[in-house]
Scaffold this active site. Structure first.
Site, PDB file in Angstrom:
ATOM      1  N   LYS A  22       0.838  -1.209   0.000  1.00  0.00           N
ATOM      2  CA  LYS A  22       0.000   0.000   0.000  1.00  0.00           C
ATOM      3  C   LYS A  22       0.866   1.250   0.000  1.00  0.00           C
ATOM      4  CE  LYS A  22      -1.735   1.566   4.014  1.00  0.00           C
ATOM      5  NZ  LYS A  22      -1.373   2.961   4.312  1.00  0.00           N
ATOM      6  N   ASN A  23       1.841   1.297   0.908  1.00  0.00           N
ATOM      7  CA  ASN A  23       2.603   2.526   1.083  1.00  0.00           C
ATOM      8  C   ASN A  23       3.596   2.796  -0.047  1.00  0.00           C
ATOM      9  OD1 ASN A  23       1.103   3.037   3.285  1.00  0.00           O
ATOM     10  ND2 ASN A  23       2.651   2.392   4.769  1.00  0.00           N
ATOM     11  N   ARG A  94      -4.424  10.821   4.226  1.00  0.00           N
ATOM     12  CA  ARG A  94      -3.304  11.750   4.354  1.00  0.00           C
ATOM     13  C   ARG A  94      -2.336  11.670   3.186  1.00  0.00           C
ATOM     14  NH1 ARG A  94      -1.791  14.208   8.078  1.00  0.00           N
ATOM     15  NH2 ARG A  94       0.274  14.101   7.224  1.00  0.00           N
ATOM     16  N   CYS A 118      -4.661  12.855  12.517  1.00  0.00           N
ATOM     17  CA  CYS A 118      -5.438  11.612  12.459  1.00  0.00           C
ATOM     18  C   CYS A 118      -5.326  10.921  13.806  1.00  0.00           C
ATOM     19  CB  CYS A 118      -4.952  10.728  11.326  1.00  0.00           C
ATOM     20  SG  CYS A 118      -3.456   9.819  11.703  1.00  0.00           S
ATOM     21  N   ARG A 123       0.563  14.900  12.892  1.00  0.00           N
ATOM     22  CA  ARG A 123       1.117  14.671  11.541  1.00  0.00           C
ATOM     23  C   ARG A 123       1.203  15.949  10.703  1.00  0.00           C
ATOM     24  NH1 ARG A 123      -1.081   8.921   9.475  1.00  0.00           N
ATOM     25  NH2 ARG A 123       0.844   8.999   8.289  1.00  0.00           N
ATOM     26  N   PRO A 124       1.993  16.938  11.137  1.00  0.00           N
ATOM     27  CA  PRO A 124       2.146  18.173  10.363  1.00  0.00           C
ATOM     28  C   PRO A 124       2.915  17.931   9.065  1.00  0.00           C
ATOM     29  CG  PRO A 124       3.696  18.107  12.184  1.00  0.00           C
ATOM     30  CD  PRO A 124       2.828  16.878  12.324  1.00  0.00           C
ATOM     31  N   MET A 125       3.065  18.957   8.219  1.00  0.00           N
ATOM     32  CA  MET A 125       3.805  18.835   6.960  1.00  0.00           C
ATOM     33  C   MET A 125       4.989  19.790   6.889  1.00  0.00           C
ATOM     34  SD  MET A 125       1.088  18.206   3.879  1.00  0.00           S
ATOM     35  CE  MET A 125       2.416  18.226   2.679  1.00  0.00           C
ATOM     36  N   ASP A 126       5.437  20.264   8.045  1.00  0.00           N
ATOM     37  CA  ASP A 126       6.512  21.274   8.054  1.00  0.00           C
ATOM     38  C   ASP A 126       7.775  20.782   7.367  1.00  0.00           C
ATOM     39  OD1 ASP A 126       8.388  20.531  10.878  1.00  0.00           O
ATOM     40  OD2 ASP A 126       6.534  19.471  10.385  1.00  0.00           O
ATOM     41  N   ASP A 308       4.518   0.555  12.090  1.00  0.00           N
ATOM     42  CA  ASP A 308       3.301  -0.052  11.544  1.00  0.00           C
ATOM     43  C   ASP A 308       3.125  -1.511  11.954  1.00  0.00           C
ATOM     44  OD1 ASP A 308       3.504   1.763   8.367  1.00  0.00           O
ATOM     45  OD2 ASP A 308       2.928   2.385  10.377  1.00  0.00           O
ATOM     46  N   ILE A 330       7.693   7.022  16.933  1.00  0.00           N
ATOM     47  CA  ILE A 330       7.389   7.727  15.681  1.00  0.00           C
ATOM     48  C   ILE A 330       6.121   8.571  15.799  1.00  0.00           C
ATOM     49  CG2 ILE A 330       6.993   7.452  13.194  1.00  0.00           C
ATOM     50  CD1 ILE A 330       9.760   6.520  13.986  1.00  0.00           C
ATOM     51  N   ARG A 400      -8.607  -0.400   4.475  1.00  0.00           N
ATOM     52  CA  ARG A 400      -7.692   0.574   3.883  1.00  0.00           C
ATOM     53  C   ARG A 400      -6.342  -0.059   3.548  1.00  0.00           C
ATOM     54  NH1 ARG A 400      -7.450   6.239   6.802  1.00  0.00           N
ATOM     55  NH2 ARG A 400      -6.127   6.463   4.963  1.00  0.00           N
TER      56      ARG A 400
HETATM   57  C1  EPZ Z   1       4.360   6.863   6.255  1.00  0.00           C
HETATM   58  O1  EPZ Z   1       3.605   7.963   6.762  1.00  0.00           O
HETATM   59  C2  EPZ Z   1       3.380   5.696   6.172  1.00  0.00           C
HETATM   60  N1  EPZ Z   1       2.273   6.043   5.322  1.00  0.00           N
HETATM   61  C3  EPZ Z   1       2.859   5.367   7.572  1.00  0.00           C
HETATM   62  O2  EPZ Z   1       2.049   4.206   7.480  1.00  0.00           O
HETATM   63  C4  EPZ Z   1       4.037   5.045   8.470  1.00  0.00           C
HETATM   64  O3  EPZ Z   1       3.585   4.843   9.779  1.00  0.00           O
HETATM   65  C5  EPZ Z   1       5.036   6.219   8.464  1.00  0.00           C
HETATM   66  O4  EPZ Z   1       5.442   6.520   7.122  1.00  0.00           O
HETATM   67  C6  EPZ Z   1       6.285   5.912   9.274  1.00  0.00           C
HETATM   68  O5  EPZ Z   1       6.902   4.773   8.834  1.00  0.00           O
HETATM   69  C7  EPZ Z   1       2.432   5.998   3.975  1.00  0.00           C
HETATM   70  O6  EPZ Z   1       3.481   5.695   3.442  1.00  0.00           O
HETATM   71  C8  EPZ Z   1       1.250   6.342   3.144  1.00  0.00           C
HETATM   72  P1  EPZ Z   1       6.438  10.311   8.272  1.00  0.00           P
HETATM   73  P2  EPZ Z   1       4.181   9.454   6.716  1.00  0.00           P
HETATM   74  O7  EPZ Z   1       6.365  11.545   7.453  1.00  0.00           O
HETATM   75  O8  EPZ Z   1       4.935   9.648   5.467  1.00  0.00           O
HETATM   76  C9  EPZ Z   1       6.331  13.584  11.799  1.00  0.00           C
HETATM   77  C10 EPZ Z   1       0.163   2.830   7.798  1.00  0.00           C
HETATM   78  O9  EPZ Z   1      -0.262   2.285   8.830  1.00  0.00           O
HETATM   79  N2  EPZ Z   1       6.360  14.583  10.704  1.00  0.00           N
HETATM   80  O10 EPZ Z   1       7.648   9.482   8.189  1.00  0.00           O
HETATM   81  O11 EPZ Z   1       3.068  10.377   7.018  1.00  0.00           O
HETATM   82  C11 EPZ Z   1       4.994  12.807  11.818  1.00  0.00           C
HETATM   83  O12 EPZ Z   1       4.015  13.527  12.486  1.00  0.00           O
HETATM   84  C12 EPZ Z   1       0.657   4.286   7.849  1.00  0.00           C
HETATM   85  O13 EPZ Z   1       0.231   2.274   6.702  1.00  0.00           O
HETATM   86  C13 EPZ Z   1       6.429  15.919  11.039  1.00  0.00           C
HETATM   87  O14 EPZ Z   1       6.482  16.288  12.218  1.00  0.00           O
HETATM   88  O15 EPZ Z   1       5.170   9.396   7.970  1.00  0.00           O
HETATM   89  C14 EPZ Z   1       5.391  11.522  12.497  1.00  0.00           C
HETATM   90  O16 EPZ Z   1       5.352  11.684  13.867  1.00  0.00           O
HETATM   91  C15 EPZ Z   1       0.383   4.954   9.147  1.00  0.00           C
HETATM   92  N3  EPZ Z   1       6.440  16.823  10.030  1.00  0.00           N
HETATM   93  C16 EPZ Z   1       6.815  11.303  12.002  1.00  0.00           C
HETATM   94  O17 EPZ Z   1       7.305  12.576  11.557  1.00  0.00           O
HETATM   95  C17 EPZ Z   1       6.386  16.458   8.698  1.00  0.00           C
HETATM   96  O18 EPZ Z   1       6.409  17.325   7.820  1.00  0.00           O
HETATM   97  C18 EPZ Z   1       6.920  10.293  10.862  1.00  0.00           C
HETATM   98  O19 EPZ Z   1       6.138  10.715   9.797  1.00  0.00           O
HETATM   99  C19 EPZ Z   1       6.307  15.094   8.395  1.00  0.00           C
HETATM  100  C20 EPZ Z   1       6.297  14.171   9.413  1.00  0.00           C
END
Ligand code: EPZ
Length: 422
Positions: A22-23, A94, A118, A123-126, A308, A330, A400
């Site tokens: 999926k991811n 997301r 969520c 989960r910000p996008m900074d 995950d 995480i 999902r």
């Molecule tokens: C991906 O999410 C996966 N989703 C998630 O899987 C997975 O848990 C995660 O990576 C970590 O391995 C997909 O690939 C679609 P991150 P992503 O950006 O990209 C913080 C599942 O169950 N962060 O690595 O959103 C964030 O809040 C899902 O299949 C910021 O602070 O994860 C988190 O605490 C759930 N600012 C951490 O970093 C940002 O701009 C990791 O997030 C981006 C992230």
């Protein structure tokens, strides 16, 4: 809303095929926005999240065709109609934010609804934003949308991510393929899904090195062409089903499983007394002796233990011999499954990001509530080993990320059925 009823039914034996990831697919599909030529995927999983990404790409003007069996196949965005990713679609998933980088690179502007938080965290996008700004993008948050533009196109940059975010790495790598000059992304995420994305982009003509390491270098090119790419195996679905014989006993072969995708996880299974063996078709998992041993787990970015698989591992630890400590590093709110497991008789104490699980002899079936994708499947796993019936409600979370879960488990001897509710 559907529910799933699981009745403990003893050891499991047989084979379970593992689908495409999926991811990985959720990052590969937006890559079609980088070229006017078609991108064909094979081995795409059939999941509701993939349907949502299909809906999003179509709303941007892309064509997405699926096979009879519902698997996404070919995509083409030669006619991009808009660069606005609407809230009504983005709020459902997301990962919709993975169109930001490709749209900016291709059209030099994009309006992407901010996904918001969520169940598992804010989960910000900074991290995405500061990296794209380093490449010359101007990004403003207005009315809940990220308004992004890059007049004259993005430019290569040397940038270090504050945290090895998976999504930010994917957005930046895709954006940099069409940027002017070289981008060096430091502290990049190293997940297998990123390696898969880079291999696909390379087939489309991108110049990229370093995937799987913390430094990825991308030499921008003028245009990308079409390609065909097989989606990598889903390591999270793999790990989930490896836990089924671990929690119930028995021996199950996971078809398509690859040990290098789940090494940190296998180390923990080994410590717990679970045998994992490579076979010609994948991986075979069996429980060596009576009871599993308690092990401690800390979730980390790849190649560490995947967040995950934390909920599913907790389900196993509920009946382990001894006390285990699971630390979630995480996401700030990823223990929603714990109180549901306690309803089944587990002993779990959660303090912030640390859960202490004291193993019990047996779980007892109960009605429980799914709160997110991985939490829902951990309740199914617990139900497989519990006495009596477990009714997991709100299984739309499960759909999902897991294809045909009842069928796959029934084929190895589980007593499980889906009931549609009101
Ligand atoms: C991906 O999410 C996966 N989703 C998630 O899987 C997975 O848990 C995660 O990576 C970590 O391995 C997909 O690939 C679609 P991150 P992503 O950006 O990209 C913080 C599942 O169950 N962060 O690595 O959103 C964030 O809040 C899902 O299949 C910021 O602070 O994860 C988190 O605490 C759930 N600012 C951490 O970093 C940002 O701009 C990791 O997030 C981006 C992230």
């Amino acid at each position: 809303m559907d529910s799933i009823i699981v009745t403990g039914n003893g050891p499991l034996n047989g084979q379970i095929p593992i689908a495409g990831a999926k991811n990985a697919c959720l990052a590969l599909m937006p890559a079609t926005l980088l070229s006017e030529e078609p991108l064909t995927l094979t081995n795409a999983p059939r999941l509701s999240d993939i349907k949502t990404m299909t809906e999003l790409l179509r709303s941007l003007g892309a064509e997405v065709t699926s096979m009879q069996n519902g698997q996404v196949q070919a995509m083409s965005s030669h006619n991009l109609a808009t660069t606005r990713a609407d809230y009504e679609i983005v709020r459902k998933m997301r990962a919709s934010n993975l169109v930001l980088g490709p749209l900016l690179a291709r059209a030099h502007h994009a309006e992407v609804s901010l996904p918001g938080g969520c169940a598992i965290g804010a989960r910000p996008m900074d991290i995405h934003i500061s990296a794209l700004e380093a490449m010359g993008a101007q990004i403003e948050l207005r009315d809940g949308y990220l308004h992004a533009k890059a007049p004259g196109g993005l430019k290569g940059a040397v940038h270090e991510l504050r945290f090895a975010s998976v999504g930010a790495t994917e957005n930046v790598v895709m954006a940099a393929t069409l940027a002017k000059g070289t981008t060096v992304l430091k502290n990049a995420a190293r997940e297998p899904e990123i390696v898969d994305l880079v291999q696909c982009l390379r087939k489309m003509g991108a110049q990229i090195e370093g995937e799987g390491s913390s430094t990825i270098t991308i030499e921008g090119v003028d245009r990308l062409h079409g390609a065909t790419h097989p989606v990598v195996t889903d390591r999270i679905e793999l790990g989930t089903y490896m836990l089924a014989p671990a929690i119930c006993g028995g021996e199950v072969e996971l078809l398509g499983g690859r040990i290098e995708l789940v090494e940190a996880f296998c180390e923990k299974l080994d410590q717990a007394g679970i045998a994992v063996e490579e076979t010609a078709n994948g991986l075979k998992v069996a429980r060596r002796n009576g009871r599993v041993s308690a092990v401690d787990v800390v979730t980390e970015p790849f190649p560490g233990f995947p967040t995950d698989l934390q909920a599913q591992m907790m389900a196993l630890m509920c009946t382990a011999e001894g006390t285990s400590v699971l630390e979630e590093r995480i996401f700030e709110n990823r223990f929603m499954h714990a109180p549901e497991l306690v309803r089944m008789g587990a002993q779990i104490d959660v303090q912030g990001g640390i859960a202490t699980v004291t193993g019990v002899d047996k779980l007892k079936g109960a009605p429980v509530m799914a709160t997110d994708l991985r939490a829902s499947v951990s309740l199914i796993l617990a139900g497989l080993a519990a006495e009596g019936e477990t009714i997991v409600n709100r299984v739309y979370h499960l759909d999902r990320g897991y294809e045909r879960v009842e069928e796959k488990l029934r084929n190895v001897g589980a007593k499980i059925e889906r009931v549609s509710g009101s």
